[in-house]
Design a protein around this motif. Structure first.
Motif, PDB file in Angstrom:
ATOM      1  N   VAL A   1       0.835  -1.206   0.000  1.00 33.90           N
ATOM      2  CA  VAL A   1       0.000   0.000   0.000  1.00 33.90           C
ATOM      3  C   VAL A   1       0.868   1.253   0.000  1.00 33.90           C
ATOM      4  O   VAL A   1       0.631   2.197  -0.761  1.00 33.90           O
ATOM      5  N   ASN A   2       1.901   1.273   0.857  1.00 31.26           N
ATOM      6  CA  ASN A   2       2.777   2.436   0.929  1.00 31.26           C
ATOM      7  C   ASN A   2       3.507   2.668  -0.391  1.00 31.26           C
ATOM      8  O   ASN A   2       3.636   3.809  -0.841  1.00 31.26           O
TER       9      ASN A   2
ATOM     10  N   SER B   1       2.458   1.698  -3.299  1.00 32.49           N
ATOM     11  CA  SER B   1       1.447   2.105  -4.278  1.00 32.49           C
ATOM     12  C   SER B   1       1.122   3.588  -4.122  1.00 32.49           C
ATOM     13  O   SER B   1       0.941   4.308  -5.110  1.00 32.49           O
ATOM     14  N   LYS B   2       1.042   4.057  -2.871  1.00 30.11           N
ATOM     15  CA  LYS B   2       0.779   5.478  -2.623  1.00 30.11           C
ATOM     16  C   LYS B   2       1.911   6.333  -3.177  1.00 30.11           C
ATOM     17  O   LYS B   2       1.683   7.387  -3.787  1.00 30.11           O
ATOM     18  N   TYR B   3       3.141   5.874  -2.953  1.00 28.79           N
ATOM     19  CA  TYR B   3       4.304   6.623  -3.449  1.00 28.79           C
ATOM     20  C   TYR B   3       4.294   6.695  -4.965  1.00 28.79           C
ATOM     21  O   TYR B   3       4.487   7.756  -5.562  1.00 28.79           O
TER      22      TYR B   3
ATOM     23  N   SER C   1       1.678   6.277  -6.938  1.00 31.11           N
ATOM     24  CA  SER C   1       0.524   7.059  -7.370  1.00 31.11           C
ATOM     25  C   SER C   1       0.794   8.552  -7.222  1.00 31.11           C
ATOM     26  O   SER C   1       0.387   9.357  -8.066  1.00 31.11           O
ATOM     27  N   SER C   2       1.492   8.937  -6.146  1.00 24.04           N
ATOM     28  CA  SER C   2       1.803  10.342  -5.914  1.00 24.04           C
ATOM     29  C   SER C   2       2.707  10.894  -7.015  1.00 24.04           C
ATOM     30  O   SER C   2       2.505  12.022  -7.490  1.00 24.04           O
TER      31      SER C   2
ATOM     32  N   PRO D   1      -2.763  10.805  -2.873  1.00 22.09           N
ATOM     33  CA  PRO D   1      -3.031   9.824  -1.812  1.00 22.09           C
ATOM     34  C   PRO D   1      -3.080  10.464  -0.429  1.00 22.09           C
ATOM     35  O   PRO D   1      -2.341  11.398  -0.124  1.00 22.09           O
ATOM     36  N   GLU D   2      -4.003   9.945   0.392  1.00 20.61           N
ATOM     37  CA  GLU D   2      -4.211  10.333   1.786  1.00 20.61           C
ATOM     38  C   GLU D   2      -4.858  11.708   1.937  1.00 20.61           C
ATOM     39  O   GLU D   2      -4.984  12.206   3.054  1.00 20.61           O
TER      40      GLU D   2
ATOM     41  N   GLU E   1      -8.018   4.721  -1.069  1.00 16.81           N
ATOM     42  CA  GLU E   1      -7.007   5.265  -0.168  1.00 16.81           C
ATOM     43  C   GLU E   1      -5.792   5.690  -0.985  1.00 16.81           C
ATOM     44  O   GLU E   1      -5.082   6.639  -0.631  1.00 16.81           O
ATOM     45  N   ILE E   2      -5.555   4.989  -2.084  1.00 14.47           N
ATOM     46  CA  ILE E   2      -4.455   5.310  -2.995  1.00 14.47           C
ATOM     47  C   ILE E   2      -4.912   6.308  -4.045  1.00 14.47           C
ATOM     48  O   ILE E   2      -4.151   7.183  -4.468  1.00 14.47           O
ATOM     49  N   TYR E   3      -6.184   6.186  -4.445  1.00 11.11           N
ATOM     50  CA  TYR E   3      -6.751   7.072  -5.473  1.00 11.11           C
ATOM     51  C   TYR E   3      -8.009   7.752  -4.929  1.00 11.11           C
ATOM     52  O   TYR E   3      -9.136   7.383  -5.295  1.00 11.11           O
TER      53      TYR E   3
END
Length: 222
Positions: free
Chosen positions: A22-23, A25-27, A29-30, A68-69, A97-99
């Motif tokens: 998840v982390n 993926s967030k990075y 996605s950002s 994200p977030e 949460e990611i998008y």
């Protein structure tokens, strides 16, 4: 690196495999978010926010993606290219949460809200305070009227989702972001399109913890 090696590495750092994915993926996605050619600055409740805005099903509907977030409440007012929109829905759980993704609908009018009660000292024609029989200053209460962006429909109801329910003649429905006002109640009268309308119903079912949208049903005074 094999999957097993990856799991052992993240485990040593005190992070579960799912958390690491998840982390990461967030990075990722950002990075994609800020490199998007469609990235633009919009206003959400008067604050500048980065977003990716895409066209919805109609010219008055839009979808927006936040980094994200990031999160925003339904009922928030969004300004894009000098047009007001209401956040009708926002998703920020699970894959969102990611998008973090929200839907917007363009506002086509302003709704009057009477609020901000203020005590005002009464004065005479010479500017002197008016006193009662015991010499105490006298006050009155003034209510300041403000307007908030809203969505007005005179043809179909907002209350049945995708199913279109035809409104009765002389009826309109108004959608506004949730706001507290002692004057927003049944039989409250307001002006819209040159006519006077009286509130017949206020639907609070889309308000949670003081956030969301109000659906106001009103009837034109004949």
């Amino acid at each position: 690196m094999s999957l097993q090696e990856y799991r052992e590495r993240v485990s040593r750092n005190g992070v579960t495999t799912s958390e690491a994915i998840v982390n990461n993926s967030k990075y990722s996605s950002s990075i994609q978010f800020f490199n998007s050619p469609f990235l633009k600055e919009i206003l959400i409740n008067d604050k500048v926010v980065n977003a990716i805005v895409t066209q919805g099903k109609t010219s008055g509907d839009k979808t927006f993606l936040l980094e994200p977030e990031k999160s925003v409440a339904a009922g928030s007012v969004v300004v894009i290219s000098n047009k007001n929109y209401l956040v009708m829905d926002f998703k920020d759980e699970g894959i969102n949460e990611i998008y973090p993704t929200g839907t917007l609908k363009v506002c086509n009018n302003l709704f009057p809200i009477k609020q901000n009660e203020m005590r005002v000292l009464l004065r005479d024609a010479d500017g002197n305070p008016i006193l009662d029989g015991r010499g105490r200053p006298q006050y009155t209460v003034e209510i300041v009227e403000v307007t908030v962006p809203c969505i007005v429909d005179s043809r179909y109801s907002f209350t049945r989702g995708e199913q279109q329910i035809v409104l009765a003649e002389n009826r309109i429905e108004v959608v506004v972001g949730y706001v507290e006002s002692e004057n927003l109640k049944l039989d409250f009268e307001f002006k819209m399109y040159g006519d006077t309308y009286k509130v017949k119903n206020i639907d609070y079912s889309n308000v949670i913890n003081g956030e969301g949208i109000l659906i106001i049903s009103a009837e034109r005074k004949v």
